[in-house]
Design a protein around this motif. Structure first.
Motif, mmCIF file in Angstrom:
data_model
loop_
_atom_site.group_PDB
_atom_site.id
_atom_site.type_symbol
_atom_site.label_atom_id
_atom_site.label_comp_id
_atom_site.label_asym_id
_atom_site.label_seq_id
_atom_site.Cartn_x
_atom_site.Cartn_y
_atom_site.Cartn_z
ATOM 1 N N VAL A 170 47.346 57.332 39.359
ATOM 2 C CA VAL A 170 46.766 56.855 40.948
ATOM 3 C C VAL A 170 45.712 56.253 41.093
ATOM 4 O O VAL A 170 45.934 54.824 41.754
ATOM 5 N N LEU A 171 44.732 56.517 40.867
ATOM 6 C CA LEU A 171 43.543 55.711 40.626
ATOM 7 C C LEU A 171 43.570 54.315 40.122
ATOM 8 O O LEU A 171 42.682 53.115 39.932
ATOM 9 N N ALA A 172 43.801 54.377 38.680
ATOM 10 C CA ALA A 172 44.315 52.976 37.682
ATOM 11 C C ALA A 172 44.834 51.973 39.083
ATOM 12 O O ALA A 172 45.074 51.393 37.784
ATOM 13 N N GLY A 173 45.426 52.390 39.597
ATOM 14 C CA GLY A 173 46.625 51.550 40.527
ATOM 15 C C GLY A 173 45.694 50.410 41.052
ATOM 16 O O GLY A 173 45.220 48.907 41.438
ATOM 17 N N ALA A 174 44.364 51.051 41.086
ATOM 18 C CA ALA A 174 43.225 50.077 41.450
ATOM 19 C C ALA A 174 42.682 48.707 41.303
ATOM 20 O O ALA A 174 42.601 48.089 40.986
ATOM 21 N N LEU A 175 42.579 49.263 39.133
ATOM 22 C CA LEU A 175 42.048 48.473 38.287
ATOM 23 C C LEU A 175 43.170 47.533 38.625
ATOM 24 O O LEU A 175 43.050 46.042 38.808
ATOM 25 N N ARG A 176 44.156 48.016 38.521
ATOM 26 C CA ARG A 176 45.910 46.836 38.465
ATOM 27 C C ARG A 176 45.451 46.041 39.783
ATOM 28 O O ARG A 176 45.833 44.523 39.807
ATOM 29 N N PHE A 177 45.013 46.266 40.912
ATOM 30 C CA PHE A 177 45.475 46.024 42.174
ATOM 31 C C PHE A 177 44.371 44.522 42.071
ATOM 32 O O PHE A 177 44.467 43.009 42.744
ATOM 33 N N TYR A 178 42.784 45.159 41.578
ATOM 34 C CA TYR A 178 42.515 44.379 41.468
ATOM 35 C C TYR A 178 41.848 43.252 40.111
ATOM 36 O O TYR A 178 41.986 41.510 40.936
ATOM 37 N N CYS A 179 43.053 43.070 39.628
ATOM 38 C CA CYS A 179 43.760 41.960 37.601
ATOM 39 C C CYS A 179 44.324 41.662 38.740
ATOM 40 O O CYS A 179 44.420 39.983 38.845
ATOM 41 N N ILE A 180 45.864 41.705 39.534
ATOM 42 C CA ILE A 180 46.269 40.662 39.968
ATOM 43 C C ILE A 180 45.664 39.866 41.188
ATOM 44 O O ILE A 180 45.884 38.837 41.364
ATOM 45 N N PHE A 181 45.114 40.107 42.198
ATOM 46 C CA PHE A 181 44.402 39.692 43.217
ATOM 47 C C PHE A 181 43.308 38.263 41.860
ATOM 48 O O PHE A 181 42.939 37.247 42.772
ATOM 49 N N ALA A 182 42.475 38.815 40.861
ATOM 50 C CA ALA A 182 41.935 38.059 40.242
ATOM 51 C C ALA A 182 42.032 37.379 39.990
ATOM 52 O O ALA A 182 42.269 35.912 39.493
ATOM 53 N N TRP A 183 43.627 37.291 39.014
ATOM 54 C CA TRP A 183 44.443 36.445 38.441
ATOM 55 C C TRP A 183 45.283 34.819 40.176
ATOM 56 O O TRP A 183 44.796 34.099 39.578
ATOM 57 N N LEU A 184 45.167 35.521 40.748
ATOM 58 C CA LEU A 184 46.175 35.039 41.601
ATOM 59 C C LEU A 184 44.635 34.328 42.583
ATOM 60 O O LEU A 184 44.921 32.733 43.130
ATOM 61 N N THR A 185 44.004 34.762 42.582
ATOM 62 C CA THR A 185 42.294 34.112 42.847
ATOM 63 C C THR A 185 41.877 32.924 41.838
ATOM 64 O O THR A 185 41.799 31.800 41.817
ATOM 65 N N ARG A 186 42.213 32.988 41.005
ATOM 66 C CA ARG A 186 42.315 32.532 39.843
ATOM 67 C C ARG A 186 42.958 30.609 39.976
ATOM 68 O O ARG A 186 42.950 29.436 39.459
ATOM 69 N N GLU A 187 44.159 31.535 39.983
ATOM 70 C CA GLU A 187 45.047 30.374 40.294
ATOM 71 C C GLU A 187 44.940 29.857 41.301
ATOM 72 O O GLU A 187 45.533 28.574 41.559
ATOM 73 N N ARG A 188 43.711 30.274 42.319
ATOM 74 C CA ARG A 188 44.483 28.888 43.557
ATOM 75 C C ARG A 188 43.039 28.337 43.319
ATOM 76 O O ARG A 188 42.842 26.985 44.460
ATOM 77 N N LEU A 189 41.863 29.034 42.448
ATOM 78 C CA LEU A 189 41.016 28.006 42.039
ATOM 79 C C LEU A 189 41.342 26.507 41.596
ATOM 80 O O LEU A 189 40.604 25.649 41.405
#
Length: 407
Positions: A170-189
């Motif tokens: 369950v806690l590892a979901g926080a890591l995946r949640f961050y990873c996907i939004f870091a990737w989407l932020t990168r794409e937005r940049l």
């Protein structure tokens, strides 16, 4: 890349693992509370409570563990103590983080870009960040199942293991949640950088047309540029992503602590099993142990690799964007003052608003994270070495005592 599909996929995954109770509404581009999500977390909590209770029932597995190594039994109890806190905090933190994540999703373009090879590759990377650890875990699970002839261990043993593993999942979901939004932020940049390139091209055309008009005394009308639509989205993206990291940073730090205990457990059992305990098992069970032990390092390493990959790609895109702005600002005579001011504001935002720090102290980047992991591994190695040497000294003293008695 289909942003909507990536967000929906990550949302379904995090719902199933119990990290989220919210459903991503693709029309509103926000997360909303959902009855199935609440029910899923409630069911997982009931399962966890039942498995947690098994650690306080008479168990041959736990008794054997205590007899073989009190230190290893203590690590199991510590993991159990951390797990109950982890399970509760992960759900609480996800509720707080999902609201800030909704602010990011509202600013992301949801249009489907044509399925070129580059777009498909970027979407596949997003899925890699989400599913790679589960694929690694599945491969080890299939191998262990094959070695055990796909026979399930006793139910009590399964429940004891689930009580230790489920909160970690369950806690590892926080890591995946961050990873996907870091990737989407990168794409937005990346998209904003391309829009800046277009703006600079339009500005160059304007300048050339104005020079022609001035030299020929002909009036030339040029459409107004959209530079006002670049600075504000970048500032909002930086502010929202910074808030998103602030809401997830304690979850990521807690995951580091839980993983450190798992690594200590894995290294300790590996050292003792390789030296002494292996004589108690046949060849099949030895292979099962080694596969299970290696899976600990493989899954943790895969999680960290995904985290560092997402962060490094985000940093790489940010520095690339900064270099482009610096090169544009170096051409003083080709840009109007208004555009120069906007580019300077964008450079300031990229330089100062994407600096992520844990607890406002530790800068989060690949180098610092690698140093922290190295320190953790050295501490783990030191603890295991001290225990092993201490046990070796005790065995040597016992051997000398028995020789003295024989004499």
């Amino acid at each position: 890349m289909n942003t909507r599909r990536v967000l929906r996929t990550s949302n379904v995954l995090l719902l199933l693992t119990g990290y989220q109770m919210h459903w991503f509404d693709s029309q509103l581009q926000r997360y909303r509370i959902s009855a199935p999500g609440i029910l899923n977390v409630f069911v997982l909590a009931c399962i966890y409570a039942g498995c947690f209770n098994e650690h306080f029932q008479p168990s041959a597995l736990l008794k054997t563990l205590l007899d073989v190594s009190p230190f290893l039994y203590g690590l199991t109890r510590l993991q159990l103590l951390l797990s109950i806190k982890v399970f509760a905090y992960a759900i609480y933190a996800s509720v707080r983080a999902v609201g800030v994540a909704g602010e990011i999703t509202e600013s992301l373009p949801m249009t489907i870009i044509s399925a070129r090879r580059g777009c498909l590759k970027r979407e596949l990377i997003a899925y890699l960040l989400l599913f790679s650890t589960f694929v690694v875990l599945l491969c080890f699970g299939l191998y262990i199942g094959y070695e055990m002839q796909f026979k399930l261990p006793p139910l009590q043993h399964i429940m004891i293991g689930v009580a230790l593993f489920l909160p970690h999942l369950v806690l590892a979901g926080a890591l995946r949640f961050y990873c996907i939004f870091a990737w989407l932020t990168r794409e937005r940049l990346r998209q904003l950088e391309s829009e800046v390139e277009q703006l600079l091209s339009e500005s160059k055309i304007k300048t050339e047309l104005q020079l022609v008009a001035n030299s020929s005394s002909v009036a030339v009308t040029v459409a107004a540029s959209n530079e006002d639509n670049l600075l504000k989205p970048l500032q909002q993206l930086a502010a929202h992503f910074g808030n998103f990291f602030d809401h997830l940073q304690r979850s990521l730090l807690l995951l580091l602590g839980v993983n450190a205990n798992c690594l200590l457990f894995g290294f300790y059992t590996y050292v003792y099993f390789s030296n002494t305990w292996h004589v108690l098992f046949d060849d099949h069970m030895r292979r099962v142990f080694y596969a299970g032990n290696i899976s600990i390092y493989a899954c943790i390493g895969c999680d960290y690799a995904c985290l560092l990959l997402a962060q490094s790609l985000l940093e790489q895109q940010r520095f690339q964007f900064l270099d482009r702005l610096n090169s544009a600002l170096a051409q003083r005579n080709t840009l109007p003052k208004r555009i120069r001011r906007i580019l300077k504001d964008m450079r300031y935002t990229l330089s100062n608003c994407f600096n992520l720090k844990f607890l406002s102290i530790w800068r989060f980047n690949v180098a610092n994270f690698a140093v922290i992991q190295l320190i953790q591994l050295l501490v783990v190695a030191l603890i295991v070495t001290c225990h092993y040497l201490n046990d070796a000294i005790l065995q040597t003293n016992e051997r000398f005592d028995s020789n003295d008695e024989d004499d």
